[in-house]
Design a protein around this motif. Structure first.
Motif, mmCIF file in Angstrom:
data_model
loop_
_atom_site.group_PDB
_atom_site.id
_atom_site.type_symbol
_atom_site.label_atom_id
_atom_site.label_comp_id
_atom_site.label_asym_id
_atom_site.label_seq_id
_atom_site.Cartn_x
_atom_site.Cartn_y
_atom_site.Cartn_z
ATOM 1 N N UNK A 25 -19.034 19.341 33.675
ATOM 2 C CA UNK A 25 -19.570 18.442 33.869
ATOM 3 C C UNK A 25 -19.097 17.818 35.728
ATOM 4 N N UNK A 26 -18.135 17.651 35.145
ATOM 5 C CA UNK A 26 -17.368 17.341 36.410
ATOM 6 C C UNK A 26 -17.415 18.115 37.361
ATOM 7 N N UNK A 27 -16.745 18.658 37.485
ATOM 8 C CA UNK A 27 -16.274 20.100 38.091
ATOM 9 C C UNK A 27 -17.448 21.080 38.260
ATOM 10 N N UNK A 37 -27.972 14.676 35.266
ATOM 11 C CA UNK A 37 -28.313 14.117 34.570
ATOM 12 C C UNK A 37 -28.395 14.352 33.299
ATOM 13 N N UNK A 38 -27.601 14.520 31.844
ATOM 14 C CA UNK A 38 -27.820 15.776 30.833
ATOM 15 C C UNK A 38 -28.213 14.111 29.787
ATOM 16 N N UNK A 48 -29.424 16.911 40.370
ATOM 17 C CA UNK A 48 -29.505 15.719 41.909
ATOM 18 C C UNK A 48 -29.223 16.541 43.038
ATOM 19 N N UNK A 49 -29.355 16.671 44.164
ATOM 20 C CA UNK A 49 -28.654 17.367 45.131
ATOM 21 C C UNK A 49 -27.876 15.614 45.405
#
Length: 188
Positions: A25-27, A37-38, A48-49
């Motif tokens: 997710x971070x990558x 947002x999961x 979200x940009x």
């Protein structure tokens, strides 16, 4: 500023999307300058940009990376979609065989082949990554090669013998090699 995007992936793929200790997710967030947002319980995702987003296509690319992971690809393979040359194409097996679970299972078996051989041959001949997951067959590659892989898969879905599909792929592979050679010669 591009809008926020919403999508949903199968719940059993959420863990792959998040990754060990949130690394995947971070990558994705770092590579695309987006925020994810999961919702683990439902598989719902909001993209979200962020303010530092430079590429206007980042939200779109992020959507397809997440879709690819949701369709069974590894994050490493899905990251190929960061390259503008690569696209994701999804074939819905129900479009070919209807909703019959038995028919879908049979067709998935024909596409995968004994010990994964057919899927591997299509991948090797076209240089396209293939994932057979749920009721879909998904492809990641460049547009021209995906068209060839898709045509081969559709031939299988339409009942064409594997031997004929392999001959078709061999012919297309030779055409691609010839085209690449001609492009190299033209550049010199």
């Amino acid at each position: 500023m591009p809008n926020t995007e919403y999508l949903k992936i199968p719940k059993e793929r959420v863990g792959v999307l998040i990754g060990k200790d949130g690394t995947t997710k971070e990558h994705i967030e770092n590579m695309t300058k987006t925020e994810l947002d999961i919702e683990s319980e439902t598989g719902s995702i909001t993209i979200t940009p962020t303010d530092e987003m430079e590429d206007p296509l980042s939200v779109w690319k992020t959507r397809y990376i997440i879709k690819a992971i949701g369709r069974g690809f590894s994050p490493e393979t899905a990251f190929k979609l960061l390259d503008d040359e690569f696209i994701l194409d999804i074939i819905n097996l129900q479009d070919f065989v209807g909703k019959s679970k038995k028919a879908i299972l049979r067709q998935k078996g024909r596409i995968i082949g004994r010990e994964g051989r057919t899927k591997e041959i299509i991948k090797d001949m076209t240089d396209v990554d293939i994932s057979v997951y749920g009721k879909t067959v998904s492809l990641i590659g460049d547009m021209e090669r995906i068209q060839i892989a898709k045509e081969a898969i559709e031939m299988i879905l339409n009942g064409v013998r594997h031997k004929s599909v392999y001959s078709f792929l061999e012919k297309k592979k030779q055409e691609l090699k010839r085209k690449e050679f001609e492009n190299i010669v033209l550049k010199e």
